[in-house]
Design an enzyme around this catalytic site. Structure first.
Site, short mmCIF file in Angstrom:
data_model
loop_
_atom_site.label_atom_id
_atom_site.label_comp_id
_atom_site.label_asym_id
_atom_site.label_seq_id
_atom_site.Cartn_x
_atom_site.Cartn_y
_atom_site.Cartn_z
N THR A 1 0.82 -1.21 0.00
CA THR A 1 0.00 0.00 0.00
C THR A 1 0.85 1.26 0.00
O THR A 1 0.58 2.21 -0.73
CB THR A 1 -0.94 0.01 1.22
N GLY B 1 -12.98 12.22 8.59
CA GLY B 1 -11.84 11.70 9.34
C GLY B 1 -10.71 12.71 9.37
O GLY B 1 -10.19 13.10 8.32
N GLY B 2 -10.34 13.14 10.58
CA GLY B 2 -9.32 14.18 10.73
C GLY B 2 -8.00 13.66 11.26
O GLY B 2 -7.26 14.41 11.90
N GLU C 1 -14.33 15.59 11.79
CA GLU C 1 -13.68 14.64 12.70
C GLU C 1 -14.57 14.43 13.92
O GLU C 1 -15.03 15.39 14.54
CB GLU C 1 -12.31 15.17 13.13
N HIS D 1 21.99 29.69 12.07
CA HIS D 1 21.16 30.87 11.99
C HIS D 1 21.33 31.50 10.61
O HIS D 1 22.45 31.64 10.13
CB HIS D 1 21.58 31.89 13.06
#
Length: 503
Positions: free
Chosen positions: A45, A213-214, A236, A481
């Site tokens: 899948t 569905g969440g 949901e 940074h």
């Protein structure tokens, strides 16, 4: 006509998804003779209907979003003419096909013998494989006999019945995966009502989508379709989306999705649905008790997945499933079932296994090394990262704040918005870093991120949690940074009592 053939092996793996082929590759690398039985395509899948094609489509969605950001925020007067759906699909399918060929090549190079067919356990030590030949005799039934090498006795095979015997020290590995959960009255038709397995393969781009569905899958598909211009409603039943994640992750993700125009309803439920000629009409009861009618061209049912054990013959081998359909190991350190020599990996496992492809790979490594006689190194599920590839993304590892407190841990928590660092301002998409640590400069229990590119940022935190590091251990290392990861460093500096931009 039925033909029979006999094969011998040390390890028989049933299922060629990530857990199955991962087991096979590692076992073969350790010198074991491996047969992998797969009734469809190796990769399962994840490769063919889930992880890879969906992330390819989500990358395309990022490109579409980038055009809008360039125009609206940066003064780059770019416009989106249209989306060539056929070209987009062709690129997605090419990525999947190349990955598929790569997996097949890895298996061949490792010496794993791949048998195309359906495997069924017929006893605690026996497997039968049935397939249909497609070469010189199409439609001819082909029964394969697979036998494991015996180390302390002569193997016995009954060629007439087409079964094989395993020595006690060799193994069968169950890796048959899962399928989308469906709901009564919402039968997928591949066009108006779809599951996560076929949502990306339904025809064209809908103008409107209702996502039921969440969890991670539902949120990702809602995000994709919104990027492609669809009106999206996300429903949901739990009181928040991605309910298995930290509450602050849910809050920031909900804010980000709503900012993009997605209509998010948590604590809501679907009352009924009517299939129309051009889509669906649904009534939804919201958390406030209001009833809303939603019409959409497509309804995506994303309410979880269930293990695939139908036809596997578990009972004949002396195995059972729990009430949810999972095959529960008797020994989690070896992922071995109550029947010695039968192991299980991937979506067949209940929690604490996570039903994630990368967790399945880790489980496959563990089982293969166990079968090869190496001391088992159990999977540390707490240190396995969890990612939702929506826009914004979420990425977490370890315990949420609620989970840590529920376990009786006294915790110290620090949260920092990504926009508090310069690179976060550049991206301009919000997000946050949240770290949960034991109080008194104790070990880091969980790290939770929301924002752009956090799927790539979580690797550092995976090591921090997995190695039981403390904030001071991380604070002594310098983060570049300006970067988004700088915000992670800032939070650990604060928890270590050395805060710069947080007081």
């Amino acid at each position: 006509m039925t033909t029979r053939a006999t094969h011998t092996a040390d390890v028989i793996v049933i299922g060629g998804g990530t857990g199955g082929y991962g087991t096979a590759l590692r076992a073969a690398a350790l010198g074991l003779d491996v047969v992998l039985v797969e009734r469809d395509k190796v990769g399962g899948t994840c490769l063919h209907r889930g992880c890879i094609p969906s992330k390819a489509m989500l990358h395309a969605a990022e490109l579409v979003d980038g055009i809008a950001e360039a125009r609206e925020r940066w003064g780059v007067k770019a416009t989106l003419d249209s989306v060539d759906w056929a070209a987009l699909v062709a690129t997605r399918d090419d990525i999947v096909a190349r990955n598929h060929k790569g997996v097949e090549a890895h298996l061949a190079h490792a010496g794993v013998r791949v048998v195309r067919g359906t495997a069924r356990l017929t006893g605690p030590r026996t497997v039968r494989v049935e397939s249909v030949r497609t070469d010189s005799a199409p439609g001819t039934a082909d029964r394969r006999t697979l036998r494991a090498h015996a180390q302390d006795a002569r193997p016995h095979t009954d060629l007439e019945s087409g079964v094989h015997d395993f020595s006690a020290r060799r193994g069968i590995v169950l890796a048959t995966g899962s399928r989308p959960r469906t709901l009564l009255g919402l039968e997928p038709d591949g066009q108006h009502i779809v599951t996560s397995d076929d949502a990306l393969f339904a025809p064209g781009l809908p103008a409107s989508v209702l996502v039921l569905g969440g969890g991670a899958i539902g949120v990702e598909y809602a995000s994709f379709h919104r990027s492609m211009g669809a009106e999206v409603t996300l429903v949901e039943a739990a009181d928040r989306i991605v309910p298995l994640e930290d509450a602050d992750v849910s809050r920031h993700l909900t804010r980000g999705l709503r900012k993009r125009g997605i209509d998010v309803h948590a604590g809501a439920r679907l009352l009924d649905t009517e299939v129309l000629d051009n889509g669906v009409r649904a009534r939804v009861r919201t958390a406030r008790g209001e009833t809303r009618t939603v019409e959409a061209e497509r309804l995506l049912v994303a309410v979880g997945r269930v293990p695939v054990t139908e036809g596997l013959g578990l009972a004949a081998a002396g195995l059972t499933t729990d009430e949810r359909g999972f095959v529960v190991p008797a020994d989690w350190n070896r992922l071995e079932t109550a029947v010695p020599g039968i192991h299980v990996v991937g979506d067949l496992l209940p929690p604490p296994s996570l039903g994630l492809a990368h967790a399945s790979f880790a489980e496959g490594l563990l089982v293969a090394e166990t079968l090869a006689g190496l001391p088992p190194a159990p999977v540390d599920y707490a240190a396995v990262p969890r990612v939702t590839y929506s826009s914004p993304q979420t990425a977490s590892v370890g315990l949420s704040e609620t989970e840590a407190r529920a376990r009786g841990r006294e915790v110290e928590v620090d949260t920092m918005p990504l926009t508090a660092v310069a690179k976060g301002m550049v991206h301009g998409r919000g997000g946050m870093v949240k770290v949960v640590a034991e109080a008194g400069a104790g070990q880091v229990l969980g790290v939770h991120l929301v924002g752009p590119n956090v799927s790539e940022m979580i690797a550092e935190s995976q090591l921090i949690v997995g190695w039981d590091a403390e904030p001071s251990d991380v604070a002594r290392h310098v983060h570049a940074h300006p970067t988004l990861s700088e915000a992670v460093g800032e939070v650990f500096l604060t928890l270590a009592g050395r805060g710069l931009h947080q007081q």
